[in-house]
Design an enzyme around this catalytic site. Structure first.
Site: not given
Length: 329
Positions: A279, A189, A134, A242
Site C-alpha cells: 500500500e 507507516k 496494529g 505497527d
C-alpha cells in the site's frame, strides 16, 4: 441470537482476522476465488496466501458475496484500498441497516485522498464505521505467537463489543475512539517501511534502521496530529507498534519493496512478482500532498516519493537526508 461476522477478502490478513473471529462467533470468509473458499471449508487452509497454516475449524468460506453479506451482523472489510469503494457499492444492496463496518485496509483512496472509513461512510451512510489495526503479521498470529491490536470506533460501546469478537487467549485487543489517528497511522507507516527497506537494500545497519524508524515516527505524528489525531495514538499500537513491525519484519510487503528498490531493481519488476499489494507505494504521493496541505515537514516521505517515482536513486536520496541541516530533535 448468535452474532454472524462476515469478512470480505481472503488475503493473508483478512483470512487471519476471520480465523480470530471464528474462535468467538460464527464467521464466514468471502473469497472471490471459489477454489480458495472450497479449501478453507474442506482443509481449513488458505493455500493461496497462507499455505501450511491451519485455520479455525468453525470458520466457513464462500464465493457468494450476496449471501455472505446478507447474513452479517458485523462486516469486516479486508479489501485493499484500490478496490474498497467498488466492493462497498457491490455489497450495498445485500447489507442490512446499521451493521457495523470494520476496515482492515491501511491505505488511502488515490482519487479522493480519503481514509477508508470515510469511503465507507460515503457508500454506506448510517452504518457505524471503524478500524482494526496494529502490529499484526498474519503468519506469526496463525503460528500462535502472542500479538495485540486496536479496534477504534467513535462509539466506544461498539468497540467494546468488537473487542470481545476479535480477542483470543493470544491476541489482545485494545479499544480506542481516535478513528482518524489509528487510520492515518496505518496508512503512513507503510511509507516509512519502504524507507527502512531501502536502507536494508543499500546494506545499511541497525543504526540507520533505528534512525529511519524514529524520525519516521516523528513525521507520522506531526502529520497525524495536524490532521486531527490524538498524539497518544501515534505512540501506541496503531502508530509506533505497527511502524516497528512493518519496518523490521521480513514478512512486510512494504519493507520488501523498499529493499528491492535499494538493490537497484525497478518498481515494475518488483510489482510483477508480487501477488499482494504494498500500500505504501500508492499512498506516498497522497502523504506528500497532505504534508504540503497541512504545512508539515516530512523529508523522509518526500525522498521515498522521489524514489518510487523514479526521479532519483535510493543512494542519492539517503545522501541528501543525511546532508540536511541539523536542528533540534
Amino acid at each position: 441470537m448468535e452474532m454472524q461476522v462476515a469478512v470480505l477478502g481472503a488475503g493473508s490478513w483478512g483470512t487471519t482476522v476471520a480465523h480470530l473471529s471464528a474462535h468467538n462467533v460464527a464467521t464466514t470468509l468471502y473469497s472471490r476465488r471459489d477454489d480458495v473458499a472450497r479449501a478453507v471449508n474442506a482443509r481449513h487452509e488458505n493455500p493461496r496466501y497462507l499455505p501450511g497454516y491451519r485455520l479455525h475449524e468453525s470458520l466457513r468460506a464462500s464465493s457468494d458475496l450476496a449471501s455472505v453479506v446478507s447474513a452479517a451482523d458485523v462486516l469486516v472489510m479486508g479489501v485493499p484500498s484500490a478496490g474498497f469503494r467498488d466492493t462497498l457499492r457491490e455489497l450495498r444492496p445485500s447489507l442490512r441497516p446499521w451493521v457495523p463496518v470494520v476496515s482492515l485496509a491501511k491505505g488511502l483512496e488515490l482519487s479522493t485522498r480519503l481514509r477508508m472509513t470515510q469511503v465507507a461512510e460515503d457508500e454506506l451512510p448510517g452504518h457505524p464505521v471503524g478500524v482494526l489495526t496494529g502490529p499484526n503479521l498474519a503468519k506469526e498470529i496463525l503460528a500462535g505467537d502472542p500479538a495485540a491490536a486496536v479496534v477504534a470506533f467513535d462509539d466506544e460501546t461498539i468497540s467494546q463489543r468488537l473487542q470481545e469478537v476479535f480477542s483470543t487467549d493470544l491476541f489482545r485487543v485494545y479499544i480506542n475512539t481516535d478513528v482518524l489517528g489509528c487510520e492515518i497511522a496505518g496508512a503512513l507507516k507503510n511509507v516509512f517501511a519502504l524507507a527502512a527497506g531501502m536502507a536494508d537494500g543499500l546494506g545499511a545497519g541497525d543504526n540507520t534502521r533505528a534512525a529511519v524508524i524514529t524520525r519516521g515516527l516523528a513525521e507520522l505524528t506531526r502529520l497525524g496530529v495536524a490532521m486531527g489525531g490524538e498524539p497518544a495514538t501515534f505512540a501506541g499500537l496503531a502508530g509506533m507498534g505497527d511502524l516497528l513491525a512493518t519496518c523490521m519484519s521480513p514478512q512486510s510487503r512494504n519493507r520488501y519493496v523498499g529493499e528491492q528498490l535499494g538493490r537497484g531493481r525497478s518498481l515494475d519488476e518488483i510489482n510483477a512478482e508480487m501477488d499482494q499489494v504494498a500500500e505504501g507505494v500508492k499512498s506516498v504521493r497522497i502523504v506528500v500532498e497532505l504534508a504540503a496541505e497541512h504545512d508539515v515537514y516530512m523529508p523522509i516521505s518526500q525522498e521515498v516519493y522521489s524514489c518510487v517515482q523514479g526521479l532519483r536513486g535510493v543512494e542519492d536520496a539517503y545522501r541528501d537526508l543525511i546532508a540536511r541541516v541539523v536542528t533540534h530533535e
